[in-house]
Design an enzyme around this catalytic site. Structure first.
Site, mmCIF file in Angstrom:
data_model
loop_
_atom_site.group_PDB
_atom_site.id
_atom_site.type_symbol
_atom_site.label_atom_id
_atom_site.label_comp_id
_atom_site.label_asym_id
_atom_site.label_seq_id
_atom_site.Cartn_x
_atom_site.Cartn_y
_atom_site.Cartn_z
ATOM 1 N N GLY A 45 1.056 8.379 1.511
ATOM 2 C CA GLY A 45 0.532 9.614 0.938
ATOM 3 C C GLY A 45 1.345 10.835 1.288
ATOM 4 O O GLY A 45 2.531 10.741 1.595
ATOM 5 N N GLN A 62 -2.042 1.282 -6.488
ATOM 6 C CA GLN A 62 -2.469 1.722 -5.162
ATOM 7 C C GLN A 62 -1.368 2.621 -4.607
ATOM 8 O O GLN A 62 -0.222 2.199 -4.503
ATOM 9 C CB GLN A 62 -2.663 0.527 -4.218
ATOM 10 C CG GLN A 62 -3.662 -0.498 -4.714
ATOM 11 C CD GLN A 62 -5.064 0.052 -4.774
ATOM 12 O OE1 GLN A 62 -5.532 0.676 -3.813
ATOM 13 N NE2 GLN A 62 -5.728 -0.104 -5.905
ATOM 14 N N LEU A 63 -1.720 3.812 -4.193
ATOM 15 C CA LEU A 63 -0.718 4.785 -3.740
ATOM 16 C C LEU A 63 0.144 4.219 -2.603
ATOM 17 O O LEU A 63 -0.372 3.839 -1.558
ATOM 18 C CB LEU A 63 -1.417 6.081 -3.280
ATOM 19 C CG LEU A 63 -0.472 7.177 -2.764
ATOM 20 C CD1 LEU A 63 0.521 7.595 -3.823
ATOM 21 C CD2 LEU A 63 -1.263 8.357 -2.246
ATOM 22 N N ASP A 64 1.456 4.181 -2.817
ATOM 23 C CA ASP A 64 2.421 3.747 -1.800
ATOM 24 C C ASP A 64 2.162 2.335 -1.296
ATOM 25 O O ASP A 64 2.448 2.012 -0.147
ATOM 26 C CB ASP A 64 2.444 4.730 -0.620
ATOM 27 C CG ASP A 64 2.943 6.105 -1.037
ATOM 28 O OD1 ASP A 64 3.759 6.163 -1.974
ATOM 29 O OD2 ASP A 64 2.524 7.100 -0.450
ATOM 30 N N GLU A 65 1.590 1.486 -2.142
ATOM 31 C CA GLU A 65 1.299 0.114 -1.719
ATOM 32 C C GLU A 65 1.996 -0.931 -2.575
ATOM 33 O O GLU A 65 1.750 -2.115 -2.416
ATOM 34 C CB GLU A 65 -0.211 -0.132 -1.706
ATOM 35 C CG GLU A 65 -0.952 0.771 -0.754
ATOM 36 C CD GLU A 65 -2.138 0.092 -0.101
ATOM 37 O OE1 GLU A 65 -2.548 -0.992 -0.564
ATOM 38 O OE2 GLU A 65 -2.646 0.663 0.877
#
Lengths: 280, 280, 280, 280
Positions: free
Chosen positions: B198, B223-226
């Protein structure tokens, strides 16, 4: 279920991979890993390493070799089939500093370094105590620059080992020794080759004011510190690092470079070519 | 003389390499490089990438694909044949910080990054001047957290690109955008994922007092940064490094991680598998 | 509020730090950072760099210097007081490859590299376009190995610069040039010095089969690639890396080593000593 | 000739360095190294570590402390004077994996790690044999997750040690233990914190598909793996590295991060501040 490794090299040409993988398939083998490299797809030289599993009990290295022989001839290739169940015998030469020896013994003890160690040989009594928890013979031979006692070294090493490791052995082995031993010898040099060949690389590094130091694991040939390089490690240093600091930092580099080189070697992942190495 | 890449994956089983390399041989091909990987030689999943040269003019991707199709079915494999002469179209999104953009443009200009760049798109006017020496359209779209203007982004990207690069684009793309775009998007995150997901990873790194910072290039998913990690870079920091120092050190990491990821991507050396990547 | 730097060196002896810090305190200064180093606490040589803030308007470099002078004499020290508000003028020489130039320009543009750049000078027309977005004069001088045109180089550099950066300038500057210029020159060498001096270090690295390549930023002296080393960077390579791969990996190393060296230099954090550097 | 270390911290203000260095000078001391750091020259917090030599026999830690006390009060500082001739007593807890223990023992044996080791304590019998060549008591306490036997641990550690090292001790120490022990405890975590806290960081790293793994030495506090980080190490991994490969690579990282942390600690170069560390 038995594991074999096939090493193959020849002038690059069409159909090599197809022929080799077909050979393995026809013998009921399953390829575990295959690596290949060509110095140039047009007119280069081709190298391959295949690790495969056979589950027919009757097959062995000799029968495989016999059957592979005509294929190799077809491509005018050099090759070797290795039965992974046959463990290599690794002799260790070491002088006073036991850090590389200790690191190798840990890998050996943990089962990760799958070799037999017929002996540790030193020109110092110091490393003896590092072997107390192991069942490995220690030979003390008071060799020095004036008297390298190479006949004795050879008498220990010649028949009992498949290769030698110089785990910080501080005497240079003579061309005669190399000729007579005539198997692979892996040395760890405490400097970033080709810089700082020969004695006292840390002193040279300090004098030169480098900002990074290194260690180099390489095969020994008859030129001092000029054999094919296998692995190298480096670390930042600064003006604040004195000789003692360099030695301490260097030990970690030496341990890692040497262990990586040996683990690759016993897994037959190193191929020598034109005084360089291909490490699959 | 044409270069092709075959990507193949299936349940691991005997004879795959033999069949594939035989297919290439029978079509007069010469294998340039071949990489393979199995998650487990017993019951694992198998991946292969073969780069080969054909010199028959009449052969093309479609005829090869048609002929390879029955082999793939035999092994129940997923596969793709790529004609290397077809250049990928790479759209670039960027915000204010142009260092990654500049690095990619240098690789592009030097011919090492073999793509077409249909546009650079930004929510800032700042990167415009970085393009003055290039013949690449620049689109300024004043998107922000309140109004991401994704319809406009999509109108630029959808048909004109094969994949997108977020070269420090500081707005999160919505799941709807990802669904509609439905092609690969590579992002550079200025932190060592999975730590510091994030916003403001450097602030978090300072607060946490880490002694090493990192950057991570990864595929974007919902999924954020996943998304699957492609490449990572790291550097030592100390208590003396303030935010500005971290930003400066981080820029080098970001440039390198992103460039490495993209160079691998356009060479079809990345395979996604179980939210991870195999990078040959 | 003005920032000053005091550089001091002398034979190591008691009381130096006390006298210097007392001097700063008595002038109402606040020490921002202080670094010191002694080659040996017993009979060694002592180096100090102090950065301090004064908020009395009337104080300037000259008055401070005058008052510090007797203290320096006391310790038989060499010293310099620098007014940080005076920006250094950095001339850039570059040949065809613009990656280091571009990296420096980015740092310059972002305000992190606090210098004036009176010109970029090249023996190639290629870098000209990298300057289009900057307001920096570009001089093309078609120098080559036969005709280095050093008089022209000097006419540009002598009065307009405080130091020079050779950001991949591929012609060796003659001892005469160095003598006449007589200020610091920082060079980036695309090899891990002291290995691979001179031309074509990547070719030499490939021939040698090293497993790590490097780049070295150093001061230029009259011995080719033998001036004091300032910073070095390294990266792993393998047998698979051809010359093009080495060049690409090397560029990142060169950019980083050179930028780090220059940032240290303009902050007066480098002290030359016995053909080495202390980098605070 | 005796060596002392002065650690000092206070609100940043003018004249601190002058007063402290003057104090040392007036006592006939020679500063060996001095490090300082301010979180912010304007209104920040100031830290200093000075190592100095006194050659007057009559001076000792207590007399120095008494005389320094008023100076410290002046600046409202926290401080400590350490007599370097007093060796710290370092207790070691370890579970099955002995690689960190072995590395520390090597440093200890070579004289580089200047501590006393009153005991090595383990919940496994395995490390016992690593101590055969040393004269260090080994205590086997069959602690496990159900019964941590902390009273026994404490009975060994409380009075006989100045600090504890968890050299891969795989049981979490309870807040009660920490409260009762009330001295520093240094742990090595086999993951790159803050990623992969808690159990099985390698399993998590594989699942996440990271391309770099790490190890972290940190002070233990009552939050699992959240105490101030002292040092970190990292290495590249790829999809080919299975758990065993990660463990092997990780061992080198763990050894290095832990040894660096302990060497800094026993040299009083670590200052804890806001759940972070300043490492001079």
């Amino acid at each position: 279920m038995r594991k074999f490794i096939l090493l193959f090299q020849c002038q690059d040409q069409k159909g090599i991979v197809a022929r080799i993988s077909d050979f393995i398939f026809k013998h009921g083998g399953n390829i575990v890993t295959a690596d290949q490299y060509s110095t140039d797809p047009e007119g280069g030289y081709f190298f391959m390493r295949v690790e495969f599993i056979l589950n027919k009990e009757q097959q062995n290295k000799d029968s495989l070799s016999e059957e592979f022989s005509p294929i190799a001839r077809e491509f005018s290739g050099q090759w070797k089939i290795i039965d992974k169940s046959q463990t290599l015998r690794m002799g260790i030469f070491v002088s006073e500093d036991g850090h590389c020896l200790l690191d190798l013994l840990y890998l050996y003890m943990s089962g990760e370094l799958d070799v037999k160690i017929p002996f540790v040989l030193s020109n110092s009594e110091k490393p003896r105590k590092l072997l107390t928890q192991h069942n490995i013979p220690f030979h003390y031979i008071p060799a020095n620059k004036e008297n390298r006692r190479e006949a004795e070294l050879l008498s220990y090493a010649l028949d009992s080992t498949d290769f030698l490791v110089l785990a910080r052995y501080m005497l240079v082995l003579s061309p005669e020794f190399l000729l007579k031993y005539n198997k692979d010898i892996i040395n760890i040099h405490h400097g970033f080759l080709p810089a700082f060949k020969g004695a006292d690389p840390y002193g040279k590094a300090i004098k030169q004011g480098v900002k990074i130091i290194g260690a180099t694991a390489h095969f020994v040939n008859d030129q001092l510190d000029e054999g094919p390089i296998i692995s190298q490690e480096v670390e930042y240093v600064s003006h604040k690092d004195n000789r003692q600091a360099l030695i301490r930092k260097g030990r970690n580099l030496e341990k890692k470079a040497l262990a990586d080189a040996i683990l690759s070697y016993v897994d037959y992942r190193i191929i020598k070519h034109e005084n360089k190495t291909i490490v699959f």
